[in-house]
Design a protein around this motif. Structure first.
Motif, PDB file in Angstrom:
ATOM      1  N   ALA A 166       0.828  -1.205   0.000  1.00  0.00           N
ATOM      2  CA  ALA A 166       0.000   0.000   0.000  1.00  0.00           C
ATOM      3  C   ALA A 166       0.863   1.255   0.000  1.00  0.00           C
ATOM      4  O   ALA A 166       0.624   2.186  -0.781  1.00  0.00           O
ATOM      5  CB  ALA A 166      -0.929  -0.008   1.212  1.00  0.00           C
ATOM      6  N   ALA A 167       1.864   1.287   0.869  1.00  0.00           N
ATOM      7  CA  ALA A 167       2.707   2.472   0.996  1.00  0.00           C
ATOM      8  C   ALA A 167       3.561   2.695  -0.250  1.00  0.00           C
ATOM      9  O   ALA A 167       3.715   3.840  -0.698  1.00  0.00           O
ATOM     10  CB  ALA A 167       3.587   2.352   2.237  1.00  0.00           C
ATOM     11  N   ALA A 168       4.110   1.621  -0.808  1.00  0.00           N
ATOM     12  CA  ALA A 168       4.960   1.764  -1.994  1.00  0.00           C
ATOM     13  C   ALA A 168       4.157   2.239  -3.201  1.00  0.00           C
ATOM     14  O   ALA A 168       4.598   3.129  -3.943  1.00  0.00           O
ATOM     15  CB  ALA A 168       5.653   0.438  -2.308  1.00  0.00           C
ATOM     16  N   THR A 169       2.985   1.661  -3.389  1.00  0.00           N
ATOM     17  CA  THR A 169       2.134   2.068  -4.509  1.00  0.00           C
ATOM     18  C   THR A 169       1.740   3.535  -4.365  1.00  0.00           C
ATOM     19  O   THR A 169       1.763   4.307  -5.327  1.00  0.00           O
ATOM     20  CB  THR A 169       0.876   1.180  -4.574  1.00  0.00           C
ATOM     21  OG1 THR A 169       1.282  -0.174  -4.683  1.00  0.00           O
ATOM     22  CG2 THR A 169       0.002   1.535  -5.750  1.00  0.00           C
ATOM     23  N   TRP A 170       1.409   3.913  -3.138  1.00  0.00           N
ATOM     24  CA  TRP A 170       1.022   5.295  -2.870  1.00  0.00           C
ATOM     25  C   TRP A 170       2.212   6.231  -3.053  1.00  0.00           C
ATOM     26  O   TRP A 170       2.064   7.329  -3.602  1.00  0.00           O
ATOM     27  CB  TRP A 170       0.437   5.388  -1.469  1.00  0.00           C
ATOM     28  CG  TRP A 170      -0.082   6.722  -1.094  1.00  0.00           C
ATOM     29  CD1 TRP A 170      -1.025   7.466  -1.756  1.00  0.00           C
ATOM     30  CD2 TRP A 170       0.300   7.485   0.045  1.00  0.00           C
ATOM     31  NE1 TRP A 170      -1.244   8.640  -1.080  1.00  0.00           N
ATOM     32  CE2 TRP A 170      -0.453   8.677   0.028  1.00  0.00           C
ATOM     33  CE3 TRP A 170       1.189   7.262   1.082  1.00  0.00           C
ATOM     34  CZ2 TRP A 170      -0.329   9.650   1.007  1.00  0.00           C
ATOM     35  CZ3 TRP A 170       1.307   8.236   2.060  1.00  0.00           C
ATOM     36  CH2 TRP A 170       0.555   9.411   2.019  1.00  0.00           C
ATOM     37  N   ALA A 171       3.404   5.819  -2.601  1.00  0.00           N
ATOM     38  CA  ALA A 171       4.614   6.636  -2.772  1.00  0.00           C
ATOM     39  C   ALA A 171       4.850   6.918  -4.255  1.00  0.00           C
ATOM     40  O   ALA A 171       5.220   8.042  -4.626  1.00  0.00           O
ATOM     41  CB  ALA A 171       5.822   5.939  -2.152  1.00  0.00           C
ATOM     42  N   CYS A 172       4.638   5.929  -5.089  1.00  0.00           N
ATOM     43  CA  CYS A 172       4.787   6.129  -6.538  1.00  0.00           C
ATOM     44  C   CYS A 172       3.784   7.162  -7.050  1.00  0.00           C
ATOM     45  O   CYS A 172       4.125   8.012  -7.881  1.00  0.00           O
ATOM     46  CB  CYS A 172       4.604   4.806  -7.283  1.00  0.00           C
ATOM     47  SG  CYS A 172       5.929   3.622  -7.005  1.00  0.00           S
ATOM     48  N   SER A 173       2.562   7.105  -6.546  1.00  0.00           N
ATOM     49  CA  SER A 173       1.544   8.082  -6.950  1.00  0.00           C
ATOM     50  C   SER A 173       1.900   9.484  -6.471  1.00  0.00           C
ATOM     51  O   SER A 173       1.805  10.444  -7.230  1.00  0.00           O
ATOM     52  CB  SER A 173       0.171   7.690  -6.387  1.00  0.00           C
ATOM     53  OG  SER A 173      -0.274   6.498  -6.965  1.00  0.00           O
ATOM     54  N   VAL A 174       2.297   9.598  -5.207  1.00  0.00           N
ATOM     55  CA  VAL A 174       2.661  10.899  -4.640  1.00  0.00           C
ATOM     56  C   VAL A 174       3.805  11.514  -5.433  1.00  0.00           C
ATOM     57  O   VAL A 174       3.792  12.707  -5.755  1.00  0.00           O
ATOM     58  CB  VAL A 174       3.041  10.759  -3.148  1.00  0.00           C
ATOM     59  CG1 VAL A 174       3.721  12.019  -2.633  1.00  0.00           C
ATOM     60  CG2 VAL A 174       1.816  10.428  -2.305  1.00  0.00           C
ATOM     61  N   CYS A 175       4.806  10.700  -5.765  1.00  0.00           N
ATOM     62  CA  CYS A 175       6.000  11.198  -6.461  1.00  0.00           C
ATOM     63  C   CYS A 175       5.867  11.182  -7.973  1.00  0.00           C
ATOM     64  O   CYS A 175       6.817  11.549  -8.677  1.00  0.00           O
ATOM     65  CB  CYS A 175       7.227  10.398  -6.020  1.00  0.00           C
ATOM     66  SG  CYS A 175       7.636  10.717  -4.295  1.00  0.00           S
ATOM     67  N   LYS A 176       4.719  10.750  -8.468  1.00  0.00           N
ATOM     68  CA  LYS A 176       4.454  10.724  -9.908  1.00  0.00           C
ATOM     69  C   LYS A 176       5.545   9.981 -10.659  1.00  0.00           C
ATOM     70  O   LYS A 176       6.026  10.419 -11.705  1.00  0.00           O
ATOM     71  CB  LYS A 176       4.294  12.141 -10.441  1.00  0.00           C
ATOM     72  CG  LYS A 176       3.190  12.918  -9.768  1.00  0.00           C
ATOM     73  CD  LYS A 176       3.147  14.339 -10.233  1.00  0.00           C
ATOM     74  CE  LYS A 176       2.091  15.088  -9.448  1.00  0.00           C
ATOM     75  NZ  LYS A 176       2.132  16.512  -9.656  1.00  0.00           N
TER      76      LYS A 176
END
Length: 133
Positions: free
Chosen positions: A34-44
């Motif tokens: 969850a955190a890694a997928t979200w980190a990718c979204s946050v950082c585009k």
């Protein structure tokens, strides 16, 4: 900043350890996903990797059939790293009450195709600049 809902999971029989609770390794994998997928979204950017996971304390068990909701919020944006706080809560289907199961802090790093760290986009750092002050 308020926490964002990152993922919802259902604890199933295949997730249960020898003591009748959700196996901690499964919870850790859920949090990391969850955190890694979200980190990718946050950082585009799809090239974010887990660099560090802080201490994990399991506050209460999760049983078969219980729903787990994973929340997160950005704590800090560095030159090439993103620090996020992640919290898992189990939710009672009937009352809607949520109880914290565990929480931790993840640090992700943006990498290039050779696995070397590279800078996170300036627009992302600017968006979260208030966290670093």
């Amino acid at each position: 900043m308020e926490m964002e809902k990152l993922m919802i999971k259902l604890c199933m029989t295949k997730d249960i350890g020898v003591h009748g609770n959700l196996f901690g390794g499964h919870m850790l994998a859920w949090l990391d996903e969850a955190a890694a997928t979200w980190a990718c979204s946050v950082c585009k950017n799809p090239n974010m990797v887990t660099a560090k996971i802080d201490e994990m304390v399991f506050e209460r068990p999760v049983k078969n059939g219980e729903q787990v909701i994973i929340y997160g919020k950005v704590k800090k944006v560095g030159k090439s790293s993103l620090t996020v706080y992640v919290e898992a809560r189990k939710k009672d289907f009937y009352s809607g009450e949520e109880q914290t199961v565990c929480s931790t802090i993840f640090i992700f790093v943006r990498i290039d195709n050779n696995g070397r760290s590279i800078a996170i986009d300036d627009t992302v750092r600017e968006k979260y600049a208030y966290l670093n002050s």
